[in-house]
Design a protein around this motif. Structure first.
Motif, PDB file in Angstrom:
ATOM      1  N   ASP A  94       0.806  -1.222   0.000  1.00  0.00           N
ATOM      2  CA  ASP A  94       0.000   0.000   0.000  1.00  0.00           C
ATOM      3  C   ASP A  94       0.839   1.272   0.000  1.00  0.00           C
ATOM      4  O   ASP A  94       0.300   2.381   0.101  1.00  0.00           O
ATOM      5  N   GLN A  95       2.158   1.127  -0.132  1.00  0.00           N
ATOM      6  CA  GLN A  95       3.051   2.277  -0.091  1.00  0.00           C
ATOM      7  C   GLN A  95       3.494   2.686  -1.504  1.00  0.00           C
ATOM      8  O   GLN A  95       3.655   1.835  -2.382  1.00  0.00           O
ATOM      9  N   PRO A  96       3.728   3.998  -1.737  1.00  0.00           N
ATOM     10  CA  PRO A  96       4.127   4.464  -3.069  1.00  0.00           C
ATOM     11  C   PRO A  96       5.413   3.811  -3.586  1.00  0.00           C
ATOM     12  O   PRO A  96       5.547   3.589  -4.796  1.00  0.00           O
ATOM     13  N   ALA A  97       6.354   3.516  -2.695  1.00  0.00           N
ATOM     14  CA  ALA A  97       7.626   2.939  -3.136  1.00  0.00           C
ATOM     15  C   ALA A  97       7.433   1.556  -3.755  1.00  0.00           C
ATOM     16  O   ALA A  97       8.188   1.170  -4.662  1.00  0.00           O
ATOM     17  N   PHE A  98       6.425   0.821  -3.294  1.00  0.00           N
ATOM     18  CA  PHE A  98       6.155  -0.505  -3.855  1.00  0.00           C
ATOM     19  C   PHE A  98       5.800  -0.391  -5.337  1.00  0.00           C
ATOM     20  O   PHE A  98       6.360  -1.095  -6.187  1.00  0.00           O
ATOM     21  N   ALA A  99       4.877   0.500  -5.647  1.00  0.00           N
ATOM     22  CA  ALA A  99       4.462   0.682  -7.038  1.00  0.00           C
ATOM     23  C   ALA A  99       5.625   1.146  -7.906  1.00  0.00           C
ATOM     24  O   ALA A  99       5.783   0.705  -9.054  1.00  0.00           O
ATOM     25  N   ALA A 100       6.470   2.019  -7.337  1.00  0.00           N
ATOM     26  CA  ALA A 100       7.615   2.525  -8.098  1.00  0.00           C
ATOM     27  C   ALA A 100       8.622   1.415  -8.389  1.00  0.00           C
ATOM     28  O   ALA A 100       9.210   1.360  -9.484  1.00  0.00           O
ATOM     29  N   LEU A 101       8.821   0.514  -7.437  1.00  0.00           N
ATOM     30  CA  LEU A 101       9.740  -0.609  -7.652  1.00  0.00           C
ATOM     31  C   LEU A 101       9.224  -1.557  -8.731  1.00  0.00           C
ATOM     32  O   LEU A 101       9.983  -2.026  -9.582  1.00  0.00           O
ATOM     33  N   VAL A 102       7.937  -1.848  -8.686  1.00  0.00           N
ATOM     34  CA  VAL A 102       7.358  -2.738  -9.686  1.00  0.00           C
ATOM     35  C   VAL A 102       7.455  -2.114 -11.076  1.00  0.00           C
ATOM     36  O   VAL A 102       7.764  -2.793 -12.065  1.00  0.00           O
ATOM     37  N   GLU A 103       7.218  -0.818 -11.143  1.00  0.00           N
ATOM     38  CA  GLU A 103       7.326  -0.129 -12.437  1.00  0.00           C
ATOM     39  C   GLU A 103       8.762  -0.170 -12.959  1.00  0.00           C
ATOM     40  O   GLU A 103       8.998  -0.359 -14.152  1.00  0.00           O
ATOM     41  N   GLN A 104       9.724  -0.026 -12.049  1.00  0.00           N
ATOM     42  CA  GLN A 104      11.135   0.003 -12.448  1.00  0.00           C
ATOM     43  C   GLN A 104      11.668  -1.379 -12.814  1.00  0.00           C
ATOM     44  O   GLN A 104      12.354  -1.549 -13.818  1.00  0.00           O
ATOM     45  N   PHE A 105      11.356  -2.394 -11.980  1.00  0.00           N
ATOM     46  CA  PHE A 105      11.997  -3.701 -12.126  1.00  0.00           C
ATOM     47  C   PHE A 105      11.083  -4.804 -12.668  1.00  0.00           C
ATOM     48  O   PHE A 105      11.554  -5.905 -12.949  1.00  0.00           O
TER      49      PHE A 105
END
Length: 202
Positions: free
Chosen positions: A42-53
């Motif tokens: 539920d945190q923004p960093a999770f979505a950013a990691l999935v988008e990146q990797f």
């Protein structure tokens, strides 16, 4: 409040020193714990990691697969930099919130990548503690935790060197000997931290 940074290479035993300081009365804020919390689904960093990797870093339960992330993030300096660009700001923001909530005292921020993230100046640490141990011993410890030796070596290469960490150190703690020697060093360190904190009091 005395703000103390605690760091050391992977396998050096930094968490052991953090626990000894907590036993003596320090308030320890653990970057690894914060890092786990800021990448919850539920945190923004999770979505950013999935988008990146990519989706391969998500497990069957929809949570972060840390080993899968490590496999891709530590593969090259570029991928490591991408990981840091996502996680460091989130971790720093959460650290800031917890520091504001902490009682007055000796506040130890347990930060494995203190040197790499260049937070010593940004955070205003008044003391920086660096925990060291010989590389061979660190590798043995990591293997004992189930980390493959090649993976451990790759993670070490991705981190700052001993020389880079020493350059910012106020105190060096040698964790290459036995527990008694480590405890003696921490006792000396704690006396210094208490003195510094007392000196700051109005």
């Amino acid at each position: 409040m005395l703000l103390v940074g605690l760091t050391g290479g992977i396998g050096a035993g930094k968490s052991t020193v953090a626990a000894l300081l907590a036993e003596r009365g320090a308030v320890v804020l653990d970057a690894d714990q914060v890092a786990r919390e800021v990448v919850e689904p539920d945190q923004p960093a999770f979505a950013a990691l999935v988008e990146q990797f990519g989706p391969s870093i998500v497990d069957a339960d929809g949570r972060l697969d840390r080993q899968a992330l490590a496999n891709v993030a530590f593969a090259t300096p570029k991928s490591k930099a991408a990981l840091d660009a996502i996680t460091h700001p989130a971790i720093h923001a959460e650290f800031g919130r917890r520091m504001l909530e902490a009682p007055d005292g000796i506040i130890v921020l347990d930060v494995p990548l203190l040197v790499e993230s260049k937070t010593a100046a940004e955070r205003g640490y008044e003391v920086v503690i660096v925990v060291e141990a010989p590389e061979a011993l660190r590798l043995d410890r990591l293997e004992g935790r189930g980390v493959p030796r090649e993976d451990a070596q790759a993670r070490m290469r991705a981190q700052a060197t001993d020389e880079e960490r020493r350059a910012v150190a106020t105190h060096l703690i040698d964790n290459g000997a036995d527990q008694a020697a480590l405890v003696a060093q921490v006792d000396t360190l704690w006396t210094d931290l208490q003195s510094r904190h007392t000196t700051k009091q109005p």
